[in-house]
Motif scaffolding. Structure first.
Motif, short mmCIF file in Angstrom:
data_model
loop_
_atom_site.label_atom_id
_atom_site.label_comp_id
_atom_site.label_asym_id
_atom_site.label_seq_id
_atom_site.Cartn_x
_atom_site.Cartn_y
_atom_site.Cartn_z
N ASP A 11 0.82 -1.21 0.00
CA ASP A 11 0.00 0.00 0.00
C ASP A 11 0.86 1.26 0.00
N PHE A 28 0.07 -2.97 9.83
CA PHE A 28 -0.75 -4.02 10.47
C PHE A 28 -0.48 -4.13 11.98
N TYR A 71 -3.77 0.14 8.38
CA TYR A 71 -3.92 -0.11 6.94
C TYR A 71 -3.67 1.17 6.14
N ALA A 72 -3.11 0.97 4.97
CA ALA A 72 -3.21 1.84 3.81
C ALA A 72 -3.14 3.35 4.09
N ILE A 119 -12.20 2.38 4.64
CA ILE A 119 -10.74 2.24 4.72
C ILE A 119 -10.07 3.01 3.58
N ASP A 120 -8.75 3.06 3.65
CA ASP A 120 -7.90 3.61 2.59
C ASP A 120 -8.15 5.11 2.35
N GLU A 168 -11.08 0.40 -4.25
CA GLU A 168 -10.45 0.85 -3.00
C GLU A 168 -9.17 1.60 -3.31
N THR A 188 -7.06 -7.52 -3.65
CA THR A 188 -5.59 -7.45 -3.55
C THR A 188 -4.90 -8.79 -3.86
N HIS A 192 -6.00 -8.28 -8.87
CA HIS A 192 -5.74 -6.87 -8.56
C HIS A 192 -5.40 -6.05 -9.81
N HIS A 229 -3.02 -1.14 -6.02
CA HIS A 229 -2.88 -0.19 -4.89
C HIS A 229 -1.71 0.77 -5.16
N LEU A 245 1.87 -1.91 -5.22
CA LEU A 245 2.26 -3.15 -4.56
C LEU A 245 2.17 -4.30 -5.56
N ARG A 261 3.38 -8.33 0.38
CA ARG A 261 3.21 -7.46 -0.78
C ARG A 261 4.31 -6.40 -0.72
C1 6LW Z 1 -5.85 -2.19 2.06
C2 6LW Z 1 -6.48 -2.33 0.75
C3 6LW Z 1 -5.58 -3.33 0.21
O1 6LW Z 1 -6.57 -1.45 2.97
O2 6LW Z 1 -5.23 -4.17 1.21
O3 6LW Z 1 -4.24 -3.88 -1.58
C4 6LW Z 1 -5.69 -3.62 2.40
N1 6LW Z 1 -5.14 -3.25 -0.97
O4 6LW Z 1 -6.49 -1.19 -0.02
C5 6LW Z 1 -4.73 -3.87 3.53
O5 6LW Z 1 -3.42 -3.58 3.14
#
Ligand code: 6LW
Length: 484
Positions: A11, A28, A71-72, A119-120, A168, A188, A192, A229, A245, A261
């Motif tokens: 990410d 994480f 995350y992200a 998220i993100d 995302e 992902t 992807h 991503h 990634l 990743r």
């Molecule tokens: C992240 C999402 C993803 O929030 O994996 O590859 C998730 N994308 O965008 C966690 O890294």
């Protein structure tokens, strides 16, 4: 050479200030969180810190599962400051903003964005001074990132290519006369990809690029898979680049990736106002990486990561200068509370050694995917054992009496270059001890596929490091060497 940042660095988000580039990744369940890198050429990256290094910035507990946590992130420079926005998917989490004048730190305490769901998160500013926070889905909020306030209702911007899952990782940019919305879609995993849309205003309506996805390695035999991503950056010379990634699966079918990743770099050109992503050259970085830590600094270098927290009463180089001292909490690598300090496995083949003194406890060298997927070699007074945990099954694979006193534990990871059959794993891991004359005695060799993301699940890759399972263990040095 790609990956430009090998090992678990997913990410990626990048920004440029003058001649300097800065990049951050997800972290994480690891602490400190959000590694921060600096580069002058987008190819060679040096880790200058971790943005979240105080409990007031990152509070993870034994209840935080693996692949939860942080995350992200998105990293931007605006108004003389660096802005970092991340999602914490742990209890009491949500989206939050951190700021810094120096990306090496210190970073501020978090400003929560309680009104922003999803998220993100991404931050972008328009000429009127509005700040737009865009999240997966893809939805957008107007926010004040300094206070965390949200104004009005969220607006749905785009849901990506019809039929593709998981729109995302949005990033919003003003480039020339357009606003561009870059997203990841397809999930992902192997599906992807990266797609883009553009509009005259940051709020849309967005018109998708006719060439979407502008990048995907889905259903190809490319060496690098799961590409997506992404984030865009314009270099100081005006050229455009994309960080993204990708993974490098190995072994037979369906293929297993073990490093997590990783961060890759691809060139970008523009045709008819749309970005065109060039070839992702691959291959491991040229000069073999080698690192030795003698634990002679009062603080651990930024590449050292621990599980969920790191308190000086459990993990310190100050107790015995020149040694890393770990005081056990938790019973071993199965325990989310284990005291652990490690570094990402960054190369498909590598050799890791450590000299430890188990006189007052039990501990060793572990290769970890998560609590339920790890191999380790540990020493207690008079005995060395190799342990394996694969899902619900845990076993002692080998043991051997050893003379009392300090001992060198070794793990050798070899990428599988020839496959025995369709099920062959991506690599093997040999655990053993170094004899006083320097020769290596292997106690056990294990298939690496069980420490892969495809087996364990989740978003992370391998981390190799030191732990204490009982009492106190002193580590004299730690060596990590890439093998070709
Ligand atoms: C992240 C999402 C993803 O929030 O994996 O590859 C998730 N994308 O965008 C966690 O890294």
């Amino acid at each position: 050479m790609n990956p430009v940042i090998p090992g678990m660095h997913p990410d990626p988000s990048v920004c440029r200030v003058g001649e300097d580039y800065y990049l951050v990744c997800s972290s994480f369940e690891y602490f400190p969180g959000i590694p921060v890198f600096h580069s002058r050429d987008l190819v060679h990256w040096n880790q200058i810190g971790n943005a979240l290094e105080r409990p007031s910035q990152l509070h993870l507990t034994a209840e935080t599962p693996s692949s939860a946590g942080i995350y992200a992130p998105t990293l931007r420079h605006h108004d003389g400051r660096f802005w970092l926005v991340v999602t914490s998917v742990s209890h009491g989490g949500g989206n939050m903003v951190f700021t810094a004048t120096d990306p090496a730190g210190p970073w501020s305490d978090p400003v929560p964005l309680p009104g922003v769901a999803g998220i993100d998160p991404d931050l972008a500013w328009d000429d009127e001074g509005n700040c737009w926070c865009t999240v997966a889905g893809v939805q957008q909020y107007r926010v004040d990132p300094a206070t965390g306030e949200t104004f009005g209702e969220p607006r749905r911007l785009w849901s990506g290519t019809p039929g593709a899952k998981a729109p995302e990782a949005p990033h919003l940019y003003r480039i020339g006369g357009h606003w561009y919305l870059l997203i990841a879609e397809g999930g992902t995993e192997r599906g992807h990809g990266v797609s883009i849309a553009r509009a005259a205003s940051p709020n849309g309506p967005f018109e998708p690029c006719p060439a979407n996805p502008i990048l995907s390695h889905r259903s190809t035999d490319e060496r690098v898979q799961n590409t997506g991503h992404a984030d865009l950056v314009q270099a100081a010379d005006g050229a455009w680049w994309m960080v993204l990634l990708g993974v490098r699966p190995g072994g037979g079918t369906p293929g297993w990736h073990v490093l997590g990743r990783e961060t890759f770099l691809a060139p970008v050109t523009w045709t008819d106002g749309w970005p065109v992503v060039g070839e992702l050259t691959s291959g491991e970085p040229g000069s073999p990486a080698s690192e030795r830590d003698d634990f002679d600094l009062p603080e651990l270098r930024p590449s050292w990561i621990s599980l969920r927290d790191r308190f000086e009463q459990h993990c310190t180089t100050k107790e015995r200068p020149g040694r890393l001292t770990l005081h056990a909490r938790g019973s071993g690598m199965d325990d989310p509370a284990v005291v652990f300090a490690g570094r990402r496995q960054q190369h498909l083949s590598c050799l890791v050694r450590t000299l430890l003194d188990p006189a007052e406890g039990r501990g060793g060298l572990a290769v970890r995917l998560d609590e339920a997927h790890h191999y380790e070699i540990e020493a207690a007074y008079g005995e060395v054992r190799v342990l394996a945990r694969i899902g619900p099954v845990a076993t002692v694979v080998a043991s051997r009496p050893v003379p009392e006193g300090p001992i060198v534990l070794v793990v050798r990871v070899y990428e599988a270059r020839t496959l025995l059959d369709a099920r062959s794993g991506p690599d093997t891991l040999s655990f053993g001890v170094e004899e006083p004359d320097g020769t290596f005695t292997s106690l056990a060799t294990l298939d690496g596929k069980y420490l892969s993301t495809e087996v364990a699940g989740g978003f992370t890759g391998r981390v190799i490091g030191l732990y204490a399972a009982a009492g106190t263990v002193h580590f004299d040095w730690f060596e990590y060497q890439q093998l070709n």
